[in-house]
Scaffold this motif. Structure first.
Motif, PDB file in Angstrom:
ATOM      1  N   GLU A 146     -41.292 -36.316  -0.091  1.00 49.09           N
ATOM      2  CA  GLU A 146     -41.424 -35.734  -1.428  1.00 49.09           C
ATOM      3  C   GLU A 146     -40.900 -34.294  -1.443  1.00 49.09           C
ATOM      4  O   GLU A 146     -40.183 -33.880  -2.357  1.00 49.09           O
ATOM      5  N   TYR A 147     -41.264 -33.542  -0.408  1.00 48.42           N
ATOM      6  CA  TYR A 147     -40.802 -32.164  -0.301  1.00 48.42           C
ATOM      7  C   TYR A 147     -39.283 -32.137  -0.164  1.00 48.42           C
ATOM      8  O   TYR A 147     -38.591 -31.314  -0.791  1.00 48.42           O
ATOM      9  N   TYR A 148     -38.745 -33.045   0.656  1.00 52.19           N
ATOM     10  CA  TYR A 148     -37.301 -33.080   0.896  1.00 52.19           C
ATOM     11  C   TYR A 148     -36.542 -33.388  -0.394  1.00 52.19           C
ATOM     12  O   TYR A 148     -35.503 -32.782  -0.677  1.00 52.19           O
ATOM     13  N   GLU A 149     -37.069 -34.295  -1.194  1.00 56.66           N
ATOM     14  CA  GLU A 149     -36.417 -34.624  -2.474  1.00 56.66           C
ATOM     15  C   GLU A 149     -36.440 -33.417  -3.411  1.00 56.66           C
ATOM     16  O   GLU A 149     -35.443 -33.120  -4.078  1.00 56.66           O
ATOM     17  N   GLU A 150     -37.587 -32.720  -3.463  1.00 54.44           N
ATOM     18  CA  GLU A 150     -37.684 -31.522  -4.293  1.00 54.44           C
ATOM     19  C   GLU A 150     -36.699 -30.453  -3.802  1.00 54.44           C
ATOM     20  O   GLU A 150     -36.061 -29.761  -4.604  1.00 54.44           O
ATOM     21  N   TRP A 151     -36.568 -30.347  -2.492  1.00 55.23           N
ATOM     22  CA  TRP A 151     -35.664 -29.367  -1.890  1.00 55.23           C
ATOM     23  C   TRP A 151     -34.209 -29.665  -2.251  1.00 55.23           C
ATOM     24  O   TRP A 151     -33.435 -28.764  -2.574  1.00 55.23           O
ATOM     25  N   ILE A 152     -33.835 -30.939  -2.214  1.00 53.04           N
ATOM     26  CA  ILE A 152     -32.469 -31.336  -2.590  1.00 53.04           C
ATOM     27  C   ILE A 152     -32.192 -30.957  -4.039  1.00 53.04           C
ATOM     28  O   ILE A 152     -31.161 -30.355  -4.359  1.00 53.04           O
ATOM     29  N   ASN A 153     -33.138 -31.306  -4.920  1.00 51.40           N
ATOM     30  CA  ASN A 153     -32.950 -31.033  -6.341  1.00 51.40           C
ATOM     31  C   ASN A 153     -32.895 -29.543  -6.637  1.00 51.40           C
ATOM     32  O   ASN A 153     -32.193 -29.100  -7.560  1.00 51.40           O
TER      33      ASN A 153
ATOM     34  N   LYS B 214     -24.864 -37.802   0.419  1.00 56.72           N
ATOM     35  CA  LYS B 214     -25.261 -37.907   1.829  1.00 56.72           C
ATOM     36  C   LYS B 214     -26.695 -37.409   2.022  1.00 56.72           C
ATOM     37  O   LYS B 214     -27.445 -37.960   2.821  1.00 56.72           O
ATOM     38  N   TYR B 215     -27.068 -36.361   1.288  1.00 57.72           N
ATOM     39  CA  TYR B 215     -28.441 -35.866   1.361  1.00 57.72           C
ATOM     40  C   TYR B 215     -29.415 -36.902   0.800  1.00 57.72           C
ATOM     41  O   TYR B 215     -30.497 -37.123   1.363  1.00 57.72           O
ATOM     42  N   TYR B 216     -29.026 -37.536  -0.298  1.00 61.29           N
ATOM     43  CA  TYR B 216     -29.897 -38.563  -0.873  1.00 61.29           C
ATOM     44  C   TYR B 216     -29.992 -39.786   0.047  1.00 61.29           C
ATOM     45  O   TYR B 216     -31.029 -40.461   0.086  1.00 61.29           O
ATOM     46  N   MET B 217     -28.929 -40.074   0.776  1.00 59.47           N
ATOM     47  CA  MET B 217     -28.973 -41.171   1.745  1.00 59.47           C
ATOM     48  C   MET B 217     -29.946 -40.828   2.868  1.00 59.47           C
ATOM     49  O   MET B 217     -30.710 -41.688   3.332  1.00 59.47           O
ATOM     50  N   SER B 218     -29.949 -39.573   3.305  1.00 60.01           N
ATOM     51  CA  SER B 218     -30.907 -39.130   4.326  1.00 60.01           C
ATOM     52  C   SER B 218     -32.332 -39.268   3.800  1.00 60.01           C
ATOM     53  O   SER B 218     -33.250 -39.646   4.540  1.00 60.01           O
ATOM     54  N   LEU B 219     -32.515 -38.969   2.525  1.00 62.36           N
ATOM     55  CA  LEU B 219     -33.832 -39.119   1.907  1.00 62.36           C
ATOM     56  C   LEU B 219     -34.307 -40.568   1.981  1.00 62.36           C
ATOM     57  O   LEU B 219     -35.483 -40.841   2.302  1.00 62.36           O
ATOM     58  N   LYS B 220     -33.416 -41.508   1.703  1.00 63.54           N
ATOM     59  CA  LYS B 220     -33.780 -42.924   1.760  1.00 63.54           C
ATOM     60  C   LYS B 220     -34.223 -43.321   3.171  1.00 63.54           C
ATOM     61  O   LYS B 220     -35.165 -44.096   3.344  1.00 63.54           O
TER      62      LYS B 220
ATOM     63  N   ILE C 211     -31.615 -32.530   7.417  1.00 65.06           N
ATOM     64  CA  ILE C 211     -33.066 -32.402   7.274  1.00 65.06           C
ATOM     65  C   ILE C 211     -33.546 -31.036   7.753  1.00 65.06           C
ATOM     66  O   ILE C 211     -34.485 -30.460   7.186  1.00 65.06           O
ATOM     67  N   LYS C 212     -32.908 -30.525   8.773  1.00 66.39           N
ATOM     68  CA  LYS C 212     -33.336 -29.263   9.385  1.00 66.39           C
ATOM     69  C   LYS C 212     -33.366 -28.127   8.366  1.00 66.39           C
ATOM     70  O   LYS C 212     -34.261 -27.270   8.403  1.00 66.39           O
ATOM     71  N   GLY C 213     -32.392 -28.110   7.453  1.00 66.67           N
ATOM     72  CA  GLY C 213     -32.357 -27.056   6.440  1.00 66.67           C
ATOM     73  C   GLY C 213     -33.613 -27.016   5.603  1.00 66.67           C
ATOM     74  O   GLY C 213     -34.165 -25.941   5.316  1.00 66.67           O
ATOM     75  N   ALA C 214     -34.106 -28.177   5.216  1.00 65.35           N
ATOM     76  CA  ALA C 214     -35.324 -28.247   4.409  1.00 65.35           C
ATOM     77  C   ALA C 214     -36.541 -27.824   5.219  1.00 65.35           C
ATOM     78  O   ALA C 214     -37.435 -27.135   4.722  1.00 65.35           O
ATOM     79  N   ILE C 215     -36.572 -28.225   6.483  1.00 68.71           N
ATOM     80  CA  ILE C 215     -37.714 -27.892   7.341  1.00 68.71           C
ATOM     81  C   ILE C 215     -37.806 -26.388   7.576  1.00 68.71           C
ATOM     82  O   ILE C 215     -38.894 -25.796   7.540  1.00 68.71           O
ATOM     83  N   LEU C 216     -36.677 -25.742   7.800  1.00 74.11           N
ATOM     84  CA  LEU C 216     -36.676 -24.291   8.008  1.00 74.11           C
ATOM     85  C   LEU C 216     -37.132 -23.553   6.753  1.00 74.11           C
ATOM     86  O   LEU C 216     -37.824 -22.536   6.835  1.00 74.11           O
ATOM     87  N   ASP C 217     -36.759 -24.074   5.595  1.00 72.72           N
ATOM     88  CA  ASP C 217     -37.238 -23.465   4.342  1.00 72.72           C
ATOM     89  C   ASP C 217     -38.743 -23.664   4.180  1.00 72.72           C
ATOM     90  O   ASP C 217     -39.447 -22.782   3.676  1.00 72.72           O
TER      91      ASP C 217
END
Length: 323
Positions: free
Chosen positions: A27-34, A48-54, A96-102
């Motif tokens: 959920e956090y990752y999807e919010e981060w992408i958006n 590609k980011y949305y594919m990683s989300l899936k 994914i790492k970008g979202a985790i660091l944020d």
């Protein structure tokens, strides 16, 4: 009262533990992408980011931010690697790492779970040939049906002679040809992945460029497209699929009895022929629209190394003449 360094660390950890988020990671990752990626990157990259989300939803649907540790993250990467090659797994990790660091910067995660992660992956599939040599390309050209009207064989010849990307060549209009100076103006691409098509920006600012074409190609196209509207793509009259052109190219390769390559392989063929002909890496990089020479060097490292071996032989020959 003066607090010691250790006490300060304990207090800080206490408050950080209180702030740990129980939000699901996907959920956090999807919010981060958006929040950070939508309208900031090209559609193809965003997908590609949305594919990683899936894949996160599939592999770790119940993983919470507060449960993200080095162990749990390594398990996620390992599970992804079971079905993907090492390079693909590495790309997944970086997205994914970008979202985790944020999330760490926001205080939602206490420690970096991506530190010292081991990237694994399936055994790579046997690599198909990426480019043709000069003789093989000549055999391919002999198979082309170059009649008086635009067809996919003309498209294949154009890509082979210019090294254009698939979408760049599709976006060409009569207005992009400067027949007097024998130049092609590359300033857009065609959105062939969309059902509606349409022009879109180039891959990056370096992809906007002018490419010199030979006089023969200039004359051939000047005759074929003189009645085409100046702003209309010369190769597009319906929805285009990458596979359509690749299938035609496959037939031509088989008929010529040469290795089967893709349209993108024609781009590699173009670059490799220029490098073997002694054209500088800087000129090849500019012609291909690479953002920097490093991209060209890494992509064609094997060719550059072979040329360096030839250069060493030339150097030794010249030096031996001094005695």
């Amino acid at each position: 009262m003066i607090l010691t360094t250790n006490v300060k660390k304990i207090i800080r950890r206490f408050f950080m533990s209180k702030n740990k988020s129980t939000q699901l990671f996907h959920e956090y990752y999807e919010e981060w992408i958006n929040l950070y990626k939508v309208n900031a990157i090209r559609t193809i990259t965003l997908n590609k980011y949305y594919m990683s989300l899936k894949w996160i939803i599939k592999l770790a649907p119940n993983l919470r931010l507060c449960d993200l540790t080095r162990r749990s993250y390594q398990e996620l990467i390992n599970n992804y690697a079971l079905e993907h090659e090492k390079q693909t797994t590495k790309d997944f990790h970086h997205q994914i790492k970008g979202a985790i660091l944020d999330a760490m910067d926001e205080g939602l995660i206490e420690q970096n779970p991506t530190r010292k992660i081991i990237i694994k992956g399936k055994q790579p599939a046997e690599k198909k040939p990426k480019f043709l040599n000069e003789y093989e390309l000549q055999q391919l050209v002999k198979q082309l049906n170059l009649d008086s009207e635009i067809n996919w064989d003309w498209y294949i010849l154009l890509v082979a002679k210019t090294g254009l990307r698939f979408a760049e060549a599709l976006a060409l209009t009569p207005k992009d040809f400067d027949f007097t100076k024998q130049l092609l103006n590359i300033n857009k691409t065609w959105n062939y992945r969309s059902t509606t098509g349409g022009f879109q920006p180039t891959k990056n600012s370096s992809s906007v460029r002018k490419i010199q074409i030979d006089w023969q190609l200039a004359m051939q196209f000047s005759k074929m497209i003189n009645s085409t509207p100046v702003d209309k793509p010369i190769f597009v009259n319906q929805r285009i699929f990458n596979s359509t052109v690749n299938k035609r190219l496959e037939v031509l390769c088989k008929n010529a009895n040469i290795p089967i390559i893709t349209v993108h392989g024609l781009r590699h063929t173009h670059a490799s022929l220029l490098l073997f002909a002694g054209v500088s890496i800087a000129s090849v990089a500019q012609r291909l629209g690479h953002a920097n020479i490093t991209t060209t060097q890494s992509t064609y490292l094997h060719i550059i190394q072979e040329l360096q071996t030839q250069d060493n032989e030339k150097i030794m020959f010249q030096m031996s003449k001094l005695l």
